[in-house]
Scaffold this active site. Structure first.
Site, PDB file in Angstrom:
ATOM      1  N   ASP A  27       8.708   6.641   4.518  1.00  0.00           N
ATOM      2  CA  ASP A  27       7.284   7.050   3.826  1.00  0.00           C
ATOM      3  C   ASP A  27       5.746   7.320   4.524  1.00  0.00           C
ATOM      4  O   ASP A  27       5.858   5.668   5.589  1.00  0.00           O
ATOM      5  CB  ASP A  27       6.682   6.696   2.550  1.00  0.00           C
ATOM      6  CG  ASP A  27       7.276   6.834   1.485  1.00  0.00           C
ATOM      7  OD1 ASP A  27       8.109   7.826   1.493  1.00  0.00           O
ATOM      8  OD2 ASP A  27       7.341   5.982   0.415  1.00  0.00           O
TER       9      ASP A  27
ATOM     10  N   ASP B 241       8.131  14.366  -0.818  1.00  0.00           N
ATOM     11  CA  ASP B 241       7.326  13.499  -2.350  1.00  0.00           C
ATOM     12  C   ASP B 241       6.354  14.525  -3.231  1.00  0.00           C
ATOM     13  O   ASP B 241       5.957  15.167  -3.891  1.00  0.00           O
ATOM     14  CB  ASP B 241       6.408  11.943  -2.687  1.00  0.00           C
ATOM     15  CG  ASP B 241       7.438  11.630  -2.161  1.00  0.00           C
ATOM     16  OD1 ASP B 241       8.970  11.885  -2.180  1.00  0.00           O
ATOM     17  OD2 ASP B 241       7.564  10.646  -1.779  1.00  0.00           O
TER      18      ASP B 241
END
Length: 172
Positions: A134, A152
């Site tokens: 991330d 995402d």
């Protein structure tokens, strides 16, 4: 979409079906993986190595062993294979649905393709690294939204598109 179309009577030929939209899934996957490789190569791990971009946005490099918002990230490792299985199953199901839709149904096909591209991007991370990379950090004051990535974002946008489709009026 009517039951009759799903039953196969008006099923489009594969070349004219929604699978033609898988280019969008490939684009999302390649962009996501490309950015993740840059992050892995150029940004040190952890919150202390963040790069400030805007007063409310940083780039950083963190690992997510769970799902969205680190859900189940503190488990013993079984969640890696659980989320891998979900990504494969959902992607296969969406490709199947795309094969039943005509290519001209841009809204649903693009929503499915966004979800597939994001799911495969995070699947790649789980299989190669054992975690998802991330790198997007949005915040307001001292509150930080959980870090996330392009995959995402694509999954969320695709899911919202599917929900919105339920409210759209459709010709019979």
């Amino acid at each position: 979409m009517t039951e009759e179309k799903y039953a196969g009577k008006n099923k489009p030929a594969l070349s004219q079906s929604g699978v033609r939209w898988l280019w969008l899934a490939a684009l999302v996957f390649l962009a996501d993986i490309g950015i993740k490789f840059l992050v892995l190569d150029r940004i040190g791990y952890g919150w202390g190595n963040r790069i400030e971009i805007l007063p409310f946005f940083n780039l950083l490099h963190v690992h997510n062993y769970g799902a969205a918002f680190s859900f189940l990230g503190d488990q013993a490792g079984w969640q890696r294979w659980f989320f891998t299985g979900i990504a494969v199953a959902v992607s296969l199901m969406l490709v199947f649905w795309m094969s039943k839709l005509p290519a001209r149904e841009k809204w649903n096909n693009s929503a499915y393709a966004l979800i597939i591209g994001g799911a495969i991007g995070n699947l790649f991370d789980r299989l190669v690294h054992g975690f998802v990379v991330d790198y997007l950090d949005f915040f307001w004051g001292s509150y930080h939204w959980p870090a996330f990535n392009l995959a995402d974002s694509a999954i969320c946008i695709g899911a919202v598109m599917i929900i919105l489709d339920g409210f759209r009026s459709k010709p019979e």
